[in-house]
Structure formats: C-alpha cells, structure tokens
Design a protein around this motif. Sequence first.
Motif, PDB file in Angstrom:
ATOM      1  N   ARG A 292      -9.913 -10.525   0.955  1.00  0.00           N
ATOM      2  CA  ARG A 292     -10.210  -9.116   1.208  1.00  0.00           C
ATOM      3  C   ARG A 292     -11.349  -8.982   2.225  1.00  0.00           C
ATOM      4  O   ARG A 292     -11.583  -7.788   2.471  1.00  0.00           O
ATOM      5  CB  ARG A 292     -10.692  -8.540  -0.160  1.00  0.00           C
ATOM      6  CG  ARG A 292      -9.367  -8.564  -1.193  1.00  0.00           C
ATOM      7  CD  ARG A 292      -9.732  -7.830  -2.470  1.00  0.00           C
ATOM      8  NE  ARG A 292      -8.670  -7.657  -3.325  1.00  0.00           N
ATOM      9  CZ  ARG A 292      -8.665  -7.410  -4.640  1.00  0.00           C
ATOM     10  NH1 ARG A 292      -9.947  -7.277  -5.359  1.00  0.00           N
ATOM     11  NH2 ARG A 292      -7.697  -7.302  -5.366  1.00  0.00           N
TER      12      ARG A 292
ATOM     13  N   GLU B  70      -4.710 -11.289   4.915  1.00  0.00           N
ATOM     14  CA  GLU B  70      -5.519 -10.208   4.624  1.00  0.00           C
ATOM     15  C   GLU B  70      -5.110  -9.231   3.728  1.00  0.00           C
ATOM     16  O   GLU B  70      -4.373  -8.542   3.920  1.00  0.00           O
ATOM     17  CB  GLU B  70      -5.925  -9.551   6.081  1.00  0.00           C
ATOM     18  CG  GLU B  70      -6.559 -10.608   7.382  1.00  0.00           C
ATOM     19  CD  GLU B  70      -6.753  -9.873   8.467  1.00  0.00           C
ATOM     20  OE1 GLU B  70      -6.189  -8.735   8.755  1.00  0.00           O
ATOM     21  OE2 GLU B  70      -7.366 -10.316   9.168  1.00  0.00           O
ATOM     22  N   ASN B  71      -5.556  -9.357   2.394  1.00  0.00           N
ATOM     23  CA  ASN B  71      -5.519  -8.323   1.511  1.00  0.00           C
ATOM     24  C   ASN B  71      -3.890  -8.060   0.984  1.00  0.00           C
ATOM     25  O   ASN B  71      -3.445  -7.153   1.159  1.00  0.00           O
ATOM     26  CB  ASN B  71      -5.923  -7.038   1.916  1.00  0.00           C
ATOM     27  CG  ASN B  71      -6.234  -6.026   0.605  1.00  0.00           C
ATOM     28  OD1 ASN B  71      -6.648  -6.488  -0.447  1.00  0.00           O
ATOM     29  ND2 ASN B  71      -6.429  -4.730   0.804  1.00  0.00           N
ATOM     30  N   GLN B  72      -3.286  -9.186   0.956  1.00  0.00           N
ATOM     31  CA  GLN B  72      -1.689  -9.399   0.728  1.00  0.00           C
ATOM     32  C   GLN B  72      -1.702  -9.093  -0.817  1.00  0.00           C
ATOM     33  O   GLN B  72      -2.175  -9.812  -1.451  1.00  0.00           O
ATOM     34  CB  GLN B  72      -1.374 -10.561   1.247  1.00  0.00           C
ATOM     35  CG  GLN B  72       0.318 -10.600   1.604  1.00  0.00           C
ATOM     36  CD  GLN B  72       1.100 -10.452   0.668  1.00  0.00           C
ATOM     37  OE1 GLN B  72       0.923 -10.876  -0.489  1.00  0.00           O
ATOM     38  NE2 GLN B  72       2.317  -9.712   1.197  1.00  0.00           N
TER      39      GLN B  72
ATOM     40  N   SER C  39      -3.044 -11.317  -3.540  1.00  0.00           N
ATOM     41  CA  SER C  39      -4.031 -10.728  -4.658  1.00  0.00           C
ATOM     42  C   SER C  39      -3.707 -11.038  -6.002  1.00  0.00           C
ATOM     43  O   SER C  39      -4.574 -11.250  -6.845  1.00  0.00           O
ATOM     44  CB  SER C  39      -4.279  -9.109  -4.311  1.00  0.00           C
ATOM     45  OG  SER C  39      -4.658  -9.089  -2.850  1.00  0.00           O
TER      46      SER C  39
ATOM     47  N   ASP D  25      -0.230  -7.462   6.476  1.00  0.00           N
ATOM     48  CA  ASP D  25      -1.419  -8.121   5.943  1.00  0.00           C
ATOM     49  C   ASP D  25      -1.408  -9.683   6.267  1.00  0.00           C
ATOM     50  O   ASP D  25      -2.077 -10.479   5.983  1.00  0.00           O
ATOM     51  CB  ASP D  25      -1.289  -8.195   4.396  1.00  0.00           C
ATOM     52  CG  ASP D  25      -0.037  -8.248   3.881  1.00  0.00           C
ATOM     53  OD1 ASP D  25       0.927  -8.839   4.480  1.00  0.00           O
ATOM     54  OD2 ASP D  25       0.361  -7.549   2.815  1.00  0.00           O
TER      55      ASP D  25
END
Length: 678
Positions: A542, A520-522, A526, A484
């Motif tokens: 996201r 990215e979208n970790q 999150s 990610d």
Amino acid sequence: LVRYWPLRVGQGAREWIAENMPAGVIGPATINAQIGAGELDKPALPEAALNLALPVTNASVRYVRGMTLLANAKGSALLTGDTFKVDILSAHVGPVAVQTGSVIIPELHKHGTAGEIAVRVAGSMRDILSILDEKPLQYPTRLRIRPAETSGAAVADASFHVPMVKGVGIDQIPITVKGVVKGLALPLGSETKLTNGNIVLDLDNTHLHAHGTVNYNTVPFAAEWTETFKAAGGVSTRVNLRGTLDDQARAALKLKIGDLFTGPVGVVGQLQGLRGSMRTAQVAVDLTPATISLEPISYRKPPGVPASAQISARIDPKGAISAADLNVSGAGLTAQGTLSFNNAGDLARAEIPTLRAGPANDFALTLTQVGANGTDIFVRGHSADGTAFNRRDTNSGNAPPSSARYHVVAKIDRMVLKEGTVLAPFSLDATTIGGRITNLSLTTGMSKADSLTASITPASDGRRLSVNATDAGALLRGVFGLSDISGGRLSVVARMPPVTAAKGAPDYIGTLNIRDFKIENQPFFSRLFSAGSLGGLLDLMRGSGIVIDKLDMPFSMKNGAITIHDAHAAGPSVGLSADGYIDQRSNSLDLKGAVAPIYGLNSVLGALPLVGKVLVSKEGEGILGMTYEANGSLDEPKISVNPLSMLAPGIFRRIFEGKMPTAPEQADKTPPPASTPH
C-alpha cells in the motif's frame, strides 16, 4: 324483338341491342303508346309517348367487345320515347356473380350517345382478375400480376361509359371500379408476395389506388398502393408502407443484418417501381425500441434510447435489396455509408466513411465479401474502442467448425483500451477462419515510448502466439482492467491448436513471463496478506509497492477457463506459487499455493544442491511459507491460509496443500500437476 322493332323508333337502342345482346327471352311485354300526330317525324319521341316494358330472362350482354359476355341475366327492360333502360337482378360473367346491374342509354336520337352500364360483382380475386386481364383491358398484365397465382374474395362496383358507336376503342370507354377485397394474396416480382390483404380499391382508365392492411412477405403493414397506367419518368408504382419489423419479420424480408440490432423497430417506407415491380425504397426506421450491439467496438444502445435510421434502397427484379444508402443517428451513434447486397440477400460490400459510436469510436469502415466465405475488413481513422480485446477465440470449444474467413486490416491513430489506456499509433493485420485466428501481426506504441508487438503464425503442430510489451502494467490495465500493476516487461509464448482442430482442443498452451514490475494495493493480495497476518507485506504494497523481479506462469486455456500450473513469482520481499484455474464464463476461480515473506533471505538455501529442493520444494516459496486457498467469485473470492504450514519447510508443505484444483470442463482430461503428492 329486334325483328318487329319499328325502324324509326329508338333506332340507337335497336342497333345496340341487335349488336350487343345476342341471346335472351322477353315477355310478356306491356306496350303503352301515346304518339301524337307528327311526332314520328321529329328527331325524338317525347318520353311519355312510348312505354315498352319487357321482362328479360337468360339474356347475354356484351359490355366491352372482346370480353366475356354477361350471361344468364334476369331483369327487366324499359323503352320510353328517347331512353332505354335495363335493370339486372342477377347474372354472371364467367364464374363471377353479378348481384345487380343496370344499363341506361339516354337521348337515343343522338348519334354517339353514351350508355351507362353499372354492375355489382362478387367472386374470387382470381376469377375477377382473369376477366380484367382479357383484351382490351389487360389490367393485371400491365401490373405484371398473374391472376392464376392470386387469391382472395372481392365485391366490386364497376361502371362503363360506352359511346353508342361502332369501332370505339377502350381508351374511349371511361371505366371505374370500386371494391373491397378480403384475403388478398398476389405475387410482386419472382420472390415477393402480398398476402392476407384487406383492401379498398379504386380503379379507372388511368390509375389504380388501393389502401388497407396487407402482409408483405408475411410481414404485416398498413399499405397504400397507387399504380399509374401510363408511367412518367419510368415510375408507375408507388407504395407507402407502415409497420413494425421484429427479428422474424426482418428474416422474412431477407434483411440479413446479423446481430447489429435486435428487437422491434418502427418502419415507414415509400417504394417506387414499374408495373408492380419495386425498384427503389425510401425507409425511415425508428430504432428507439431496439437494442443496437456493435460488440467488436464495445458500443451498445439499450432499448428506449432514441435513435433512427434513414435508408435509400435499390431493389432487384426478384424483390431483394441490391444496394442501400444508410444514415443512422442518435444515442451517440452516427453512421453514413452505402451497403451492397448479393443475389442471396447477404451483405456483399459496405462503405462507411463516417462511423462514430460512443466516445472512443471515430473511423471509416470498408467491408467486402470475397468469394463464398471470405470477407475483407479495412478500418482506418482517428480512434477506436478496443476494450473487447480480451475476448477469446469464438469458434473454439463448443462452437461447430466453420469455413468463414475474415481478413482485418486496421490503421488507427489511437486505440483506447480499459482504464483509459491508449495505444498509438495502432496497426493490425489479422486473418481468421471459422472464428480462429490463422495469422496476426500487431504493432503499436504505448506511453513513455514503450511498445507492444503481437503475432500469430502457422506452425507444424498448430499456431504460435507471441506477445511482447515493454510496459506490462499498461497492457494488463488496458486489456484486463488490472490497475494495480505497474511497469515491467511482458512476454507470452503459446501454442494454439490448428484452425481445423477437432472440438475439445485447448485454445492456448503457453507461458506468461513478466520481469521487474510492482504490485500496488492489489485487492486479492491485500486479502491474502491480511489473512496470513503478513502486515509488513500489506503495508509495503500500500506504500511504495512490492517489487517482483520475475513472474513465470505456465497456463492453458479452453473455453474461457484458464488452467495455471506451477506459476511462481519472486521479489526481495515476497515469493508466491499458484496452481488451479480461473473460469471467465462462471466468473469463478480456485487456486492453491504458498506465500513466502522476505523471499530474498528466505530462499537462500534453495540454491544448495539436493537440500535446497527439499527445504524450498517449489520456486517462489522459500524455506518458510504458508499455504493458501482462494476460491469462489472472481470479484470476492474466499481466501484462507494455514498458519501451521509455516512450520513445515519445503517439500513437506505439499501435505497442507492437498490436491490441486482443475477447471470443471477439463477435470477428466487434464493430468494432475507433477508436484501433487500421490
């Protein structure tokens, strides 16, 4: 008896008794003679013409000239017209008991008629072999067996077919021995021993054949041994073995293969040699029940998965394997090569031109022992599995110091890491002592013309580690499985302790820097953004990802626990700080810090002298931010935020953070972070 024996009656028996029965007492004798007219002039008397029965006590009999006499014999003798018989009820040959026996000399009138001598003996294997080692037999000497070093008990039936002529040689006397041995133990070579044998044997002038169960260097086997007394092609000994080798059994046989595989394996072996000393072995190994573990290349075969090995070995005079040709197949594993061992039984050299293990390993391997504690390893080929790259120094921390040295050179077309990351071409040159790397040089390409270099070099205070990658996301994805993070330039500069550092020294102390990357979208972030009601950051991550301009993370590592101190990351959308630890051994973490949204605007006042330090306090936080805590499992950490901390700008936010966590092993040695309030 001999003195009064008529010269023309049973002349062959008379001469044999005179020469081969030097002692004994006979009588009372019973004589029944019915000799017809002229029968004494014929070549032989009819059997019914004479019946001379002689009880015998304390007799001595010479069965083979030069060997210990059969003594104290008790029994009876019978002379008929053309036959002489002796039945032995008891006797002994030296310390060996003769339970029964017989001597039959038929056709006494014929020159060179053969006598049949049969005895059943019982005694210790040492005493029986001592007798068989007398001249002219010397069977143990032919087999290089030392009777004094043997043990066990035997019962054997022996028969001798002896021509009744003078000067007959041993090769002209057919000999047969059949017996049962229990508790057999005898040496084979200087360091190999058969023990606890229960054997059925068959021996004659040309060969020995034995079969049963026996321990070979304490390892139990079903065994069959054939010894040919006249060797053909330099081979006289053939041994077939069948058994199971577990870890202890392999150690007893001096098969020092380390941790390559564990657990029981089925073995069928065919050994050949000369005079009881093994020289070669053909071995089929069923590896199905074993666990095969090739950790450096991330290959593992669990028990129950079919695999096998064929080994053709050469054995030295001490009974240890000196060299072996190897062929392994099954479970995605193919290996072919030659192994050489030193006098201590340790692997001295391995030439493996073909090694395929799993989907990513396809290379050749050469391993050479250099001196007492040195090993050179050269790897070359198409592909290798490098998913184990993130393992730490194995000798640091709790492991005792060691002087073992390894020099590894790898030239691989492509190195496959986690998440399908590929480094190509891959070039590594590293030296380790006692499990600690003393020197390292790594250069490799990455996707999109990116590159990775790493080095470890000696320094006055220890060793220096340097890592530089033009694609931080690809490196973190390949080494740690972090999929990610994308892009970025990564550098690590760290100090490592000297190779000879005492127990307790940290593995690494240094700083990780990453510039210009995206998150990215970790999953961790999150949950952090969700817990802090930072929906905008969550949506951004996201979507197109959160841009981070820089990440600076000072750290130290000891025994698998990474301590983080004053780590901070900053980008236009968010700023973060972190202190605490990540423990790889217990798969746990404990982190505290702060997250600041809209960091680009939020941190403007941080540039002001004095006031900025008060309002922002720590780099990466900004004026407005909220503290967080993350602890528990690395896979599912517990995350909590304190929304009230948003109301406390800068330095006052430290009140909500509390004491920073430290790894359990370093709790008494690591000083608290400088920013922790007193």
